[in-house]
Motif scaffolding. Structure first.
Motif, mmCIF file in Angstrom:
data_model
loop_
_atom_site.group_PDB
_atom_site.id
_atom_site.type_symbol
_atom_site.label_atom_id
_atom_site.label_comp_id
_atom_site.label_asym_id
_atom_site.label_seq_id
_atom_site.Cartn_x
_atom_site.Cartn_y
_atom_site.Cartn_z
ATOM 1 N N VAL A 98 0.844 -1.190 0.000
ATOM 2 C CA VAL A 98 0.000 0.000 0.000
ATOM 3 C C VAL A 98 0.882 1.242 0.000
ATOM 4 C CG1 VAL A 98 -1.735 1.324 1.262
ATOM 5 C CG2 VAL A 98 -1.910 -1.178 1.147
ATOM 6 N N ARG A 99 0.676 2.083 -0.980
ATOM 7 C CA ARG A 99 1.383 3.361 -1.073
ATOM 8 C C ARG A 99 0.448 4.495 -0.674
ATOM 9 N NH1 ARG A 99 5.946 4.136 -4.178
ATOM 10 N NH2 ARG A 99 6.793 2.302 -5.265
ATOM 11 N N GLU A 100 0.955 5.484 -0.001
ATOM 12 C CA GLU A 100 0.210 6.721 0.236
ATOM 13 C C GLU A 100 0.611 7.699 -0.858
ATOM 14 O OE1 GLU A 100 0.523 8.179 4.217
ATOM 15 O OE2 GLU A 100 -0.739 6.561 5.004
ATOM 16 N N MET A 101 -0.329 7.966 -1.766
ATOM 17 C CA MET A 101 -0.011 8.705 -2.979
ATOM 18 C C MET A 101 -0.776 10.017 -3.060
ATOM 19 S SD MET A 101 0.227 5.662 -5.833
ATOM 20 C CE MET A 101 1.258 6.697 -6.879
ATOM 21 N N LEU A 102 -0.092 11.057 -3.514
ATOM 22 C CA LEU A 102 -0.743 12.326 -3.812
ATOM 23 C C LEU A 102 -1.582 12.127 -5.075
ATOM 24 C CD1 LEU A 102 2.315 14.643 -3.161
ATOM 25 C CD2 LEU A 102 0.225 14.561 -1.798
ATOM 26 N N ASN A 103 -2.879 12.349 -4.953
ATOM 27 C CA ASN A 103 -3.818 11.970 -6.012
ATOM 28 C C ASN A 103 -4.068 13.135 -6.968
ATOM 29 O OD1 ASN A 103 -5.835 10.960 -7.592
ATOM 30 N ND2 ASN A 103 -7.180 10.351 -5.912
ATOM 31 N N PHE A 104 -3.298 13.145 -8.061
ATOM 32 C CA PHE A 104 -3.493 14.133 -9.124
ATOM 33 C C PHE A 104 -4.199 13.497 -10.322
ATOM 34 C CE2 PHE A 104 -0.159 16.065 -6.637
ATOM 35 C CZ PHE A 104 -0.454 17.422 -6.688
ATOM 36 N N ALA A 105 -4.950 12.429 -10.064
ATOM 37 C CA ALA A 105 -5.668 11.732 -11.131
ATOM 38 C C ALA A 105 -7.174 11.852 -10.990
ATOM 39 C CB ALA A 105 -5.267 10.253 -11.133
ATOM 40 N N SER A 106 -7.643 12.465 -9.923
ATOM 41 C CA SER A 106 -9.068 12.519 -9.622
ATOM 42 C C SER A 106 -9.722 13.748 -10.241
ATOM 43 C CB SER A 106 -9.265 12.547 -8.101
ATOM 44 O OG SER A 106 -10.603 12.837 -7.767
ATOM 45 N N ASN A 107 -10.997 13.593 -10.633
ATOM 46 C CA ASN A 107 -11.796 14.731 -11.093
ATOM 47 C C ASN A 107 -12.647 15.321 -9.971
ATOM 48 O OD1 ASN A 107 -10.952 14.502 -13.834
ATOM 49 N ND2 ASN A 107 -12.352 12.791 -14.100
ATOM 50 N N ASP A 108 -12.366 14.931 -8.746
ATOM 51 C CA ASP A 108 -13.080 15.412 -7.558
ATOM 52 C C ASP A 108 -12.490 16.767 -7.160
ATOM 53 O OD1 ASP A 108 -14.564 15.546 -5.209
ATOM 54 O OD2 ASP A 108 -13.302 14.118 -4.117
ATOM 55 N N TYR A 109 -12.699 17.778 -8.034
ATOM 56 C CA TYR A 109 -11.965 19.030 -7.947
ATOM 57 C C TYR A 109 -12.123 19.750 -6.612
ATOM 58 C CZ TYR A 109 -11.813 18.304 -12.990
ATOM 59 O OH TYR A 109 -11.623 17.762 -14.235
ATOM 60 N N LEU A 110 -13.268 19.610 -5.978
ATOM 61 C CA LEU A 110 -13.522 20.306 -4.706
ATOM 62 C C LEU A 110 -13.464 19.353 -3.510
ATOM 63 C CD1 LEU A 110 -16.455 22.551 -5.981
ATOM 64 C CD2 LEU A 110 -14.062 23.217 -5.649
ATOM 65 N N ASN A 111 -13.040 18.113 -3.778
ATOM 66 C CA ASN A 111 -12.886 17.094 -2.721
ATOM 67 C C ASN A 111 -14.182 16.858 -1.951
ATOM 68 O OD1 ASN A 111 -9.944 18.860 -2.519
ATOM 69 N ND2 ASN A 111 -9.872 16.705 -3.098
ATOM 70 N N LEU A 112 -15.310 17.010 -2.649
ATOM 71 C CA LEU A 112 -16.599 16.838 -1.976
ATOM 72 C C LEU A 112 -16.941 15.373 -1.714
ATOM 73 C CD1 LEU A 112 -18.858 19.595 -3.600
ATOM 74 C CD2 LEU A 112 -17.708 19.620 -1.379
ATOM 75 N N THR A 113 -16.238 14.443 -2.360
ATOM 76 C CA THR A 113 -16.509 13.037 -2.048
ATOM 77 C C THR A 113 -16.179 12.720 -0.592
ATOM 78 O OG1 THR A 113 -14.291 12.266 -2.672
ATOM 79 C CG2 THR A 113 -15.979 12.310 -4.414
#
Length: 450
Positions: A98-113
């Protein structure tokens, strides 16, 4: 004693009516179709595939995938075990750690998920409605919470009425296919999303040069007297390039020729316009656009799609859009999440200001470093490389440094425009952005990209 020759190519029989033919592929040292020599086009787009048996088509693609996996360059379907977070826990496909990764692949632009205010509303709705709607919207699947969401979308988009679908893809394909007949035509920006283009399968379509009103004028002039209805289709923000549609001029040209205009707001809602209202608001063109579609799965942080238009057109689509008519209504907890997300966006309480601080910071750094990012001006940044192998290599090297970005090879974009696609969200700190941009610059110099 002679040594048995080692095959250097894979070949597959083609069943052409007029002649016996084959498809040949070079083999890598791993014994699979060489992933460095072929692209997804060879296994999904080549016209010769029509003459291959299904087993052959599947074998070709799986061999190509296997070669990427054996060289640890297959970086699709990376599995997160804790959702779409700014720092996501991702299972490494090579080591299974398991890696802790900076997620620059998501379209969750406002992190509302990940917004707890939304979770609370979802829990309230679940206690009242339960989970699924249990029926199609025209039958038993009409629910109060769905009507409330549709009214919220209509208000945000300044349109008379809206309906919601199970996905943005369903909204686009259902709207366009529900309108077009054999005497009609759709005219697309050449960078339009696949879900829009798929809506005109089996119907008439043409394309105009990206964001070019003069090109649109030529196309419309050429079809002026050949079709009864004409629909010009654009994205508000383009998903691969992050640039904004030249909507004022496109509207003028389209309406001059009597064409309707459809704007897909998938990547614009929550990002541009006053309080994230989208492209139409951004340009002050309320009441001028004929149809607005979009998704609830990006900035809104849920899942689903919508179309907004006149009440007359919405009434028509309820009975002509097959992906609306013949689908169960959207999952009600997702409806509740979308409704609350839109309310937070409209009140400017969803982090839009921080998102734009991050967008500007990343844009300035990438341009200063010398990367080609095209005309990017929103939360999507293409690092344009024009070499599929370097795209894969950069993605892999960033993965090794715990940075999650998406490779975009041919045929998703033209060969000269293949790129690494990174998306910026509101939740990143400047320290996280600095670390990421420093790594991108270092790898870019190492690979000769800058």
């Amino acid at each position: 004693m002679s040594l048995k020759s080692i095959p250097t190519k894979k070949h597959y029989h083609l069943f052409d009516d007029h002649q016996i033919d084959h498809m040949y592929f070079d083999i890598s040292p791993a014994g699979e179709i060489d992933a460095n020599k072929y692209s997804l086009y060879n296994f999904t787009g080549d016209p010769k595939l029509e003459y291959a048996e299904w087993d052959s088509r599947m074998d070709m693609m799986n061999s190509w995938f296997s070669d990427m996996k054996k060289s640890n360059r297959f970086l699709y379907e990376r599995e997160s075990i804790d959702g779409s977070k700014v720092v996501s826990k991702v299972i490494d496909p090579e080591t299974r750690e398991v890696r802790e990764m900076l997620n620059f692949a998501s379209n969750d632009y406002l992190n509302l998920t990940q917004d707890k205010r939304i979770w609370e509303k979802v829990n309230e709705v679940v206690s009242q409605y339960g989970g699924g709607a249990g029926g199609a919207p025209l039958l038993s699947g009409t629910m109060g919470i769905i009507r409330e969401l549709q009214e919220q979308i209509s208000t945000m988009k300044a349109m008379e009425a809206s309906i919601v679908y199970t996905s943005g893809y369903a909204a686009n394909i259902g709207t366009i296919s529900g309108l077009l007949g054999h005497k009609d035509i759709a005219i697309y920006d050449m960078f339009s999303h696949a879900s829009l283009i798929d809506g005109s399968k089996g119907s008439n379509k043409k394309f105009f040069a990206h964001n070019d009103p003069a090109s649109l004028d030529k196309v419309l002039k050429s079809v002026q007297n050949k079709f009864i209805n004409k629909l010009v289709v654009v994205d508000g923000v383009y998903s691969m390039d992050g640039d904004i549609c030249n909507l004022p001029e496109i509207l003028d040209v389209a309406h001059y020729y009597g064409a309707w205009v459809l704007v897909d707001e998938a990547h614009a809602t929550g990002v541009i316009g006053k309080n994230g209202k989208g492209t139409v608001d951004y340009f002050g063109l309320e009441g001028k656009v004929d149809i607005i579609t979009g998704t609830l799965s990006k900035s809104v942080g849920a899942v689903g799609g919508f179309v907004s238009a006149s009440q007359k057109l919405i009434n028509y689509l309820k009975y002509s859009s097959r992906s609306y008519m013949f689908s169960t209504s959207p999952y009600l907890p997702a409806v509740a999440a979308a409704l609350e997300g839109l309310k937070l966006i409209e009140k400017n309480e969803a982090g839009q200001d921080k998102l734009w601080d991050n967008i500007q910071y990343v844009k300035d750094r990438l341009l200063k470093a010398g990367f080609n990012i095209g005309n990017a001006e929103t939360a999507i940044f293409p690092i344009i490389i024009g070499d599929d192998n370097k795209v894969k290599e950069m993605t892999y090297k960033l993965h090794q440094r715990n940075i999650f970005v998406n490779p975009v090879p041919y045929p998703a974009v033209p060969r000269k425009l293949t790129r690494v696609r990174m998306t910026v969200t509101a939740g990143f700190s400047f320290e996280q952005l600095d670390y990421t941009l420093n790594q991108i610059e270092e790898i870019g110099r190492e690979l000769g990209i800058i």
